[in-house]
Design an enzyme around this catalytic site. Structure first.
Site, PDB file in Angstrom:
ATOM      1  N   ASN A 129      38.599  47.924  34.717  1.00 40.25           N
ATOM      2  CA  ASN A 129      37.860  48.941  35.579  1.00 40.25           C
ATOM      3  C   ASN A 129      39.512  49.512  36.001  1.00 40.25           C
ATOM      4  OD1 ASN A 129      37.027  50.968  37.001  1.00 40.25           O
ATOM      5  ND2 ASN A 129      36.565  49.868  38.719  1.00 40.25           N
ATOM      6  N   LYS A 163      40.067  52.148  37.035  1.00 40.96           N
ATOM      7  CA  LYS A 163      39.585  53.325  38.247  1.00 40.96           C
ATOM      8  C   LYS A 163      40.972  54.668  38.313  1.00 40.96           C
ATOM      9  CE  LYS A 163      38.766  49.360  41.405  1.00 40.96           C
ATOM     10  NZ  LYS A 163      38.858  48.467  42.687  1.00 40.96           N
ATOM     11  N   SER A 214      39.631  40.735  43.035  1.00 44.61           N
ATOM     12  CA  SER A 214      41.199  40.341  42.823  1.00 44.61           C
ATOM     13  C   SER A 214      40.945  38.796  42.006  1.00 44.61           C
ATOM     14  CB  SER A 214      41.027  39.441  44.255  1.00 44.61           C
ATOM     15  OG  SER A 214      41.823  41.221  45.569  1.00 44.61           O
TER      16      SER A 214
HETATM   17  P1  13P Z   1      40.465  44.828  41.485  1.00 48.98           P
HETATM   18  O1  13P Z   1      40.576  43.535  40.667  1.00 48.98           O
HETATM   19  O2  13P Z   1      41.843  44.883  41.920  1.00 48.98           O
HETATM   20  O3  13P Z   1      40.291  43.573  42.989  1.00 48.98           O
HETATM   21  O4  13P Z   1      39.216  45.364  41.734  1.00 48.98           O
HETATM   22  C1  13P Z   1      38.147  44.810  41.976  1.00 48.98           C
HETATM   23  C2  13P Z   1      37.369  45.846  40.806  1.00 48.98           C
HETATM   24  O5  13P Z   1      36.799  46.981  42.110  1.00 48.98           O
HETATM   25  C3  13P Z   1      36.791  46.427  39.442  1.00 48.98           C
HETATM   26  O6  13P Z   1      36.085  46.697  38.977  1.00 48.98           O
END
Ligand code: 13P
Length: 260
Positions: free
Chosen positions: A6, A8, A210
């Site tokens: 993801n 983001k 994480s």
């Molecule tokens: P992180 O791996 O940065 O903690 O994010 C997890 C997440 O929200 C995947 O959708």
């Protein structure tokens, strides 16, 4: 096993291509592990072109529950499908938290996604206060039940659930393998109640929060953890590749164990 990135709200018009190429390369020897990346909507088409004909599939991070109309700035499931998306993340905690997405809205989106032949990756997870109060099972059960209300499934491949404890997202803190397994088993039990044993046993339940090359193998080794939804560590192809490799090692280990 499915490893999903993801991205983001990260990358730009050129770095998305570079990252996608890197992921393609890292996935060449992924074996039975399936890999997908979910770039920002504006780069779906560009990344889709890079992924075309490769082992890596395309996913989106959100969609509107309706097909078209006067909804400035929104993107529909039909649009995503027409671009070649296979997956769509729905109900991510960042959407619930920052954009006020409700359980009812997530449910509408899940139903729509399935209807237009996208595979929803439905995110559920408790926040820190809820876990401290010992309410994590109750919170996640309610999110799952709400998200899955009012439709049937013909195949376990038509839906994915991701357990993402909010306190573990982007914090460097992960659920322990035992905590993850406990919640994943609960989710599978709820899916079994709703859709029956066949769907529940084949359903992919991903862990997110994480996940890194350091903790991936332990988390993915748990019985009910069928992959990862990775944020920060998916933005570097080499690091993401190490998580893909961890998933492959776990798959190979379990297959060796089942034939001996
Ligand atoms: P992180 O791996 O940065 O903690 O994010 C997890 C997440 O929200 C995947 O959708």
């Amino acid at each position: 096993m499915l490893i999903a990135g993801n991205w983001k709200m990260n990358t730009d018009a050129s770095s998305c291509v570079e990252l996608a190429r890197g992921v393609v390369q890292e996935s060449e020897n992924a074996g039975v592990v399936r890999v997908t990346v979910c770039p920002p909507n504006v780069f779906l088409s560009t990344v889709g072109t890079v992924l075309n004909g490769t082992r890596v599939s395309l996913g989106a991070q959100n969609m509107h529950a309706l097909g078209s109309g006067a909804y400035t700035g929104e993107v529909s499931g039909e649009m995503l499908h027409s671009l070649g998306c296979r997956f769509v993340i729905l109900g991510h905690s960042e959407r619930r938290q920052h954009f006020g997405e409700t359980d009812a809205e997530v449910n509408r989106k899940v139903k729509k996604a399935i209807k237009v032949k996208l595979v929803p990756i439905v995110c559920v997870g408790e926040n820190l206060d809820q876990r401290r109060a010992g309410r994590e099972r109750e919170v996640v059960a309610s999110q799952v039940k709400y998200a899955l209300e009012g439709f049937t499934l013909s195949s376990s491949n038509a839906l994915i659930i991701a357990y993402e404890p909010v306190w573990a997202i982007g914090t460097g803190e992960t659920a322990s393998p035992v905590q993850a397994q406990d919640m994943h088993a609960l989710i599978r039990k709820l899916v079994r109640q709703q859709f029956g044993e066949k769907i529940a046993s084949g359903l992919h339940i991903l862990y997110g929060g994480s996940m890194t090359p350091t903790n991936a193998k332990d988390l993915l080794s748990e019985k009910d953890v069928d992959g990862g939804l990775i944020g920060g560590a998916s933005l570097n192809a080499d690091v993401f590749g190490q998580i893909i490799q961890a998933a492959k090692d776990v798959e190979q280990g379990s297959r060796t164990a089942s034939t001996t």
